[in-house]
Motif scaffolding. Structure first.
Motif, PDB file in Angstrom:
ATOM      1  N   ARG A 157     -55.431  84.136  12.599  1.00 43.55           N
ATOM      2  CA  ARG A 157     -54.085  83.879  13.119  1.00 43.55           C
ATOM      3  C   ARG A 157     -53.943  82.473  13.710  1.00 43.55           C
ATOM      4  O   ARG A 157     -52.907  81.861  13.610  1.00 43.55           O
ATOM      5  N   MET A 158     -55.015  81.965  14.353  1.00 43.47           N
ATOM      6  CA  MET A 158     -54.941  80.678  15.048  1.00 43.47           C
ATOM      7  C   MET A 158     -55.987  79.736  14.490  1.00 43.47           C
ATOM      8  O   MET A 158     -57.181  80.031  14.514  1.00 43.47           O
ATOM      9  N   LEU A 159     -55.549  78.581  13.971  1.00 43.54           N
ATOM     10  CA  LEU A 159     -56.456  77.581  13.410  1.00 43.54           C
ATOM     11  C   LEU A 159     -56.470  76.339  14.294  1.00 43.54           C
ATOM     12  O   LEU A 159     -55.461  75.972  14.900  1.00 43.54           O
ATOM     13  N   GLY A 160     -57.634  75.673  14.317  1.00 42.19           N
ATOM     14  CA  GLY A 160     -57.748  74.354  14.910  1.00 42.19           C
ATOM     15  C   GLY A 160     -58.086  73.367  13.800  1.00 42.19           C
ATOM     16  O   GLY A 160     -59.048  73.563  13.056  1.00 42.19           O
ATOM     17  N   ILE A 161     -57.281  72.294  13.663  1.00 42.28           N
ATOM     18  CA  ILE A 161     -57.480  71.302  12.594  1.00 42.28           C
ATOM     19  C   ILE A 161     -57.897  69.983  13.220  1.00 42.28           C
ATOM     20  O   ILE A 161     -57.241  69.478  14.139  1.00 42.28           O
ATOM     21  N   LEU A 162     -58.981  69.431  12.713  1.00 43.01           N
ATOM     22  CA  LEU A 162     -59.525  68.162  13.198  1.00 43.01           C
ATOM     23  C   LEU A 162     -59.652  67.232  12.001  1.00 43.01           C
ATOM     24  O   LEU A 162     -60.300  67.573  11.009  1.00 43.01           O
ATOM     25  N   ASN A 163     -59.018  66.048  12.071  1.00 40.06           N
ATOM     26  CA  ASN A 163     -59.032  65.141  10.914  1.00 40.06           C
ATOM     27  C   ASN A 163     -58.941  63.692  11.342  1.00 40.06           C
ATOM     28  O   ASN A 163     -58.403  63.363  12.407  1.00 40.06           O
ATOM     29  N   SER A 164     -59.469  62.822  10.484  1.00 36.39           N
ATOM     30  CA  SER A 164     -59.282  61.384  10.697  1.00 36.39           C
ATOM     31  C   SER A 164     -57.909  60.988  10.171  1.00 36.39           C
ATOM     32  O   SER A 164     -57.285  61.743   9.423  1.00 36.39           O
ATOM     33  N   ASP A 165     -57.454  59.792  10.538  1.00 33.26           N
ATOM     34  CA  ASP A 165     -56.145  59.350  10.070  1.00 33.26           C
ATOM     35  C   ASP A 165     -56.210  58.643   8.726  1.00 33.26           C
ATOM     36  O   ASP A 165     -55.230  58.001   8.301  1.00 33.26           O
ATOM     37  N   GLU A 166     -57.369  58.735   8.066  1.00 28.83           N
ATOM     38  CA  GLU A 166     -57.458  58.197   6.696  1.00 28.83           C
ATOM     39  C   GLU A 166     -56.445  58.932   5.820  1.00 28.83           C
ATOM     40  O   GLU A 166     -56.168  60.119   6.031  1.00 28.83           O
ATOM     41  N   LYS A 167     -55.884  58.253   4.831  1.00 26.94           N
ATOM     42  CA  LYS A 167     -54.742  58.757   4.084  1.00 26.94           C
ATOM     43  C   LYS A 167     -54.987  60.140   3.487  1.00 26.94           C
ATOM     44  O   LYS A 167     -54.189  61.065   3.670  1.00 26.94           O
ATOM     45  N   GLU A 168     -56.103  60.309   2.763  1.00 27.17           N
ATOM     46  CA  GLU A 168     -56.374  61.579   2.091  1.00 27.17           C
ATOM     47  C   GLU A 168     -56.615  62.710   3.097  1.00 27.17           C
ATOM     48  O   GLU A 168     -56.095  63.812   2.943  1.00 27.17           O
ATOM     49  N   ASN A 169     -57.391  62.410   4.150  1.00 27.93           N
ATOM     50  CA  ASN A 169     -57.676  63.424   5.159  1.00 27.93           C
ATOM     51  C   ASN A 169     -56.416  63.825   5.927  1.00 27.93           C
ATOM     52  O   ASN A 169     -56.197  65.010   6.223  1.00 27.93           O
ATOM     53  N   ALA A 170     -55.605  62.844   6.264  1.00 23.74           N
ATOM     54  CA  ALA A 170     -54.352  63.133   6.985  1.00 23.74           C
ATOM     55  C   ALA A 170     -53.406  63.965   6.116  1.00 23.74           C
ATOM     56  O   ALA A 170     -52.728  64.881   6.612  1.00 23.74           O
ATOM     57  N   LEU A 171     -53.361  63.658   4.802  1.00 23.86           N
ATOM     58  CA  LEU A 171     -52.497  64.419   3.897  1.00 23.86           C
ATOM     59  C   LEU A 171     -52.956  65.877   3.798  1.00 23.86           C
ATOM     60  O   LEU A 171     -52.133  66.802   3.857  1.00 23.86           O
ATOM     61  N   ASN A 172     -54.270  66.087   3.660  1.00 26.10           N
ATOM     62  CA  ASN A 172     -54.787  67.451   3.566  1.00 26.10           C
ATOM     63  C   ASN A 172     -54.490  68.248   4.839  1.00 26.10           C
ATOM     64  O   ASN A 172     -54.117  69.428   4.777  1.00 26.10           O
ATOM     65  N   ALA A 173     -54.648  67.601   5.991  1.00 26.04           N
ATOM     66  CA  ALA A 173     -54.369  68.278   7.259  1.00 26.04           C
ATOM     67  C   ALA A 173     -52.893  68.645   7.364  1.00 26.04           C
ATOM     68  O   ALA A 173     -52.538  69.750   7.812  1.00 26.04           O
ATOM     69  N   ALA A 174     -52.023  67.734   6.954  1.00 30.75           N
ATOM     70  CA  ALA A 174     -50.585  68.000   7.018  1.00 30.75           C
ATOM     71  C   ALA A 174     -50.193  69.125   6.057  1.00 30.75           C
ATOM     72  O   ALA A 174     -49.354  69.978   6.389  1.00 30.75           O
TER      73      ALA A 174
END
Length: 564
Positions: free
Chosen positions: A315-332
């Motif tokens: 039910r509850m996720l924590g997402i941790l990502n760098s602001d690199e383009k591909e990583n930020a896109l996957n997180a979004a």
């Protein structure tokens, strides 16, 4: 003897009396004695039972049962041919097939083949409902024909599987003698791939990529005995986009059964108007094409991640990502997919790609930084050193990291500092650096990874493009089967199948064990727990169903000894 008799007969006693009385009594006694003597002498002796010989026992006579004589049954001659024709005219298909079977048994081979053909032509136009009625019939002479019609209405791989079952189970059907071999002989032969042409831009800025794809194709070719024994490969340089059409005709003239490539989008567009199903383009373009398009990134890993989390009732996720383009896109993308159902939520923390503060970002994700700030405030207030252990959030079902494997190896051990048991997931991009970092890395223990199969079985492949080249040859060699619905699992970029002329990849799950070794993994499937309200509703429905069943049984009289 006489006296004894009288004493028994005249039981009286003599009493003394006068003389006259005595004289009279004596006379009376004399008369009585005389009479008794006369009576005794005159009476016949008592008859005795005669002894008779035993009667002879007659033997028991056998019983004779007499029953009415039944008249002999009248034998009526039935003409199967005539009855079969009547059933056909009346569209009584069960009777038609029964008489067809009887007639077939009495016929020579040529007539048998004719009966099978007639039945096929009669049943082929039947609608699905009528066929289902034949299928439900318990007589194998009847339902076997329904199975035959239904199988030949299928297409692709389901047809091949059903045909195999038909030949295996319907061993007594009459159509196996002549009709089925005839139908099989009329099927188009399965396409066989022998010659494959490969279009790659070997002289352009894409040369490094093209060479890696070529290496992957050659590795797949030489390490698979079935491929190198039956296939012939020809490579063509497709650097000049204006010559792609000419290359196509040249390859066809030289015997190419399937073409792999071209690689660049504008080169693929040169073949868009070609009506050729035997092309495996190594890129995707807009618009409809008759050939297959295979993209390196044809998997939907974000959707697969979300489905995997939902399968485990997270039910509850924590997402941790760098602001690199591909990583930020996957997180979004994951945040967008996960936030759609109202009962699911998440918290997301990003950090700089250039100056990543990984520990700080992790502390912020689990609320450890807030706990540290409260400790510092108290220490300044009381002016003394405090014994402290940070209190972190425990409502996260999973932590998802979008970054390289090297950074993941720094983030993952942070769980141990806070005694967290929250699982960590990642869907790292596959490259040579990541492949090296994923090998026996103790800092990645218990991390669950959605990845490409090459991660588990590299076969000395050097990165994504070689894996892409390996799979492109697998797709081309098995293109006829894939077109019929087959799926390839002995692959490197994912399990592969073709849908609407697009190759679709399905990634695989893996997990690092306690020693840091990556192993195949299957996600658990958690059954959702019902709420109290749902449980009560389910129990109520079950009770209503039971009551209804009891009432039905009472009405039908199925329950003995119970009256409504």
């Amino acid at each position: 003897m006489s006296f004894y008799f009288l004493s028994r007969v005249l039981p009286f006693s003599f009493l003394p009396a006068g003389r006259a009385q005595s004289k009279t009594a004596l006379k009376s006694l004399a008369v009585a004695l005389t009479s008794a003597s006369l009576l005794h002498g005159c009476s016949s002796p008592q008859p005795q039972a005669e002894k008779t010989a035993p009667e002879a026992v007659k033997p028991e006579q056998p019983k004779v049962e007499i029953s009415a004589v039944k008249p002999p049954e009248l034998l009526v001659s039935i003409d199967p041919e005539l009855e079969r024709q009547k059933a056909f005219e009346n569209r009584d298909w069960p009777a038609y097939l029964q008489f067809s079977y009887d007639l077939w048994q009495e016929s020579p081979p040529a007539r048998q083949a004719e009966i099978e053909d007639q039945a096929w032509q009669a049943l082929l136009p039947l609608d699905d409902m009528t066929l289902q009625q034949l299928d439900d019939n318990s007589d194998p002479r009847i339902n076997a024909w329904s199975h035959l019609i239904q199988v030949f209405r299928l297409q692709g791989l389901p047809f091949e599987h059903a045909l195999s079952d038909l030949q295996l189970f319907e061993t007594d059907a009459i159509y196996r003698s002549h009709l089925l071999p005839k139908l099989l002989s009329q099927l188009p032969p399965e396409e066989e791939v022998r010659n494959i042409a490969v279009f790659l831009p070997m002289q352009s800025k894409f040369k490094p990529v093209a060479e890696q794809i070529q290496n992957g194709i050659l590795k797949a070719y030489y390490r698979n005995e079935n491929l190198n024994r039956k296939l012939r490969l020809n490579f063509y340089d497709s650097t000049d986009i204006t010559q792609v059409s000419s290359l196509y005709f040249q390859a066809k003239q030289e015997g190419a059964d399937v073409i792999i490539g071209p690689l660049r989008k504008n080169a693929v567009e040169q073949l868009q108007g070609f009506d050729d199903r035997n092309i495996v383009a190594l890129n995707t373009i807009d618009g409809i094409t008759s050939f297959t398009q295979f993209s390196l990134k044809s998997s939907d890993k974000i959707q697969q991640l979300a489905e995997g989390f939902a399968q485990q009732q997270y039910r509850m996720l924590g997402i941790l990502n760098s602001d690199e383009k591909e990583n930020a896109l996957n997180a979004a993308l994951l945040a967008s997919v996960w936030n759609q159902p109202p009962q699911q939520s998440l918290v997301q923390v990003s950090y700089s790609e250039q100056k990543p503060e990984l520990r700080k970002a992790f502390d912020q994700l689990v609320n450890a930084s807030n706990s540290i700030e409260r400790k510092n405030t108290l220490r300044w207030t009381v002016g003394e050193k405090l014994e402290f252990y940070p209190r972190v959030r425990e409502d996260l079902n999973a932590i998802v990291v979008f970054d390289s494997a090297n950074r993941l190896a720094v983030i993952n051990p942070q769980k141990g500092l806070y005694l967290l048991e929250t699982p960590v997931y990642t869907a790292t991009e596959l490259n040579q650096q990541n492949l090296k970092a994923l090998k026996n890395n103790h800092d990645l223990k218990e991390v669950e990874l959605l990845t490409q199969p090459v991660t588990l079985n590299p076969e000395d492949l050097q990165g994504t493009f070689e894996a892409f080249g390996w799979d492109s040859l697998q797709v081309a060699a098995n293109l006829p089967k894939l077109k019929k619905g087959a799926c390839l699992s002995n692959t490197k970029t994912g399990y592969l199948r073709i849908v609407d002329n697009q190759v679709q990849q399905t990634l695989v799950w893996a997990k690092f064990d306690d020693k840091g070794q990556l192993t195949p993994y299957r996600l658990p499937h958690i059954t959702p727990q019902l709420t109290l309200e749902e449980k009560m509703e389910t129990e109520s429905d079950a009770e209503d169903a039971l009551q209804q069943r009891l009432q039905d049984e009472l009405k039908s009289g199925d329950m003995e000894g119970v009256s409504p």
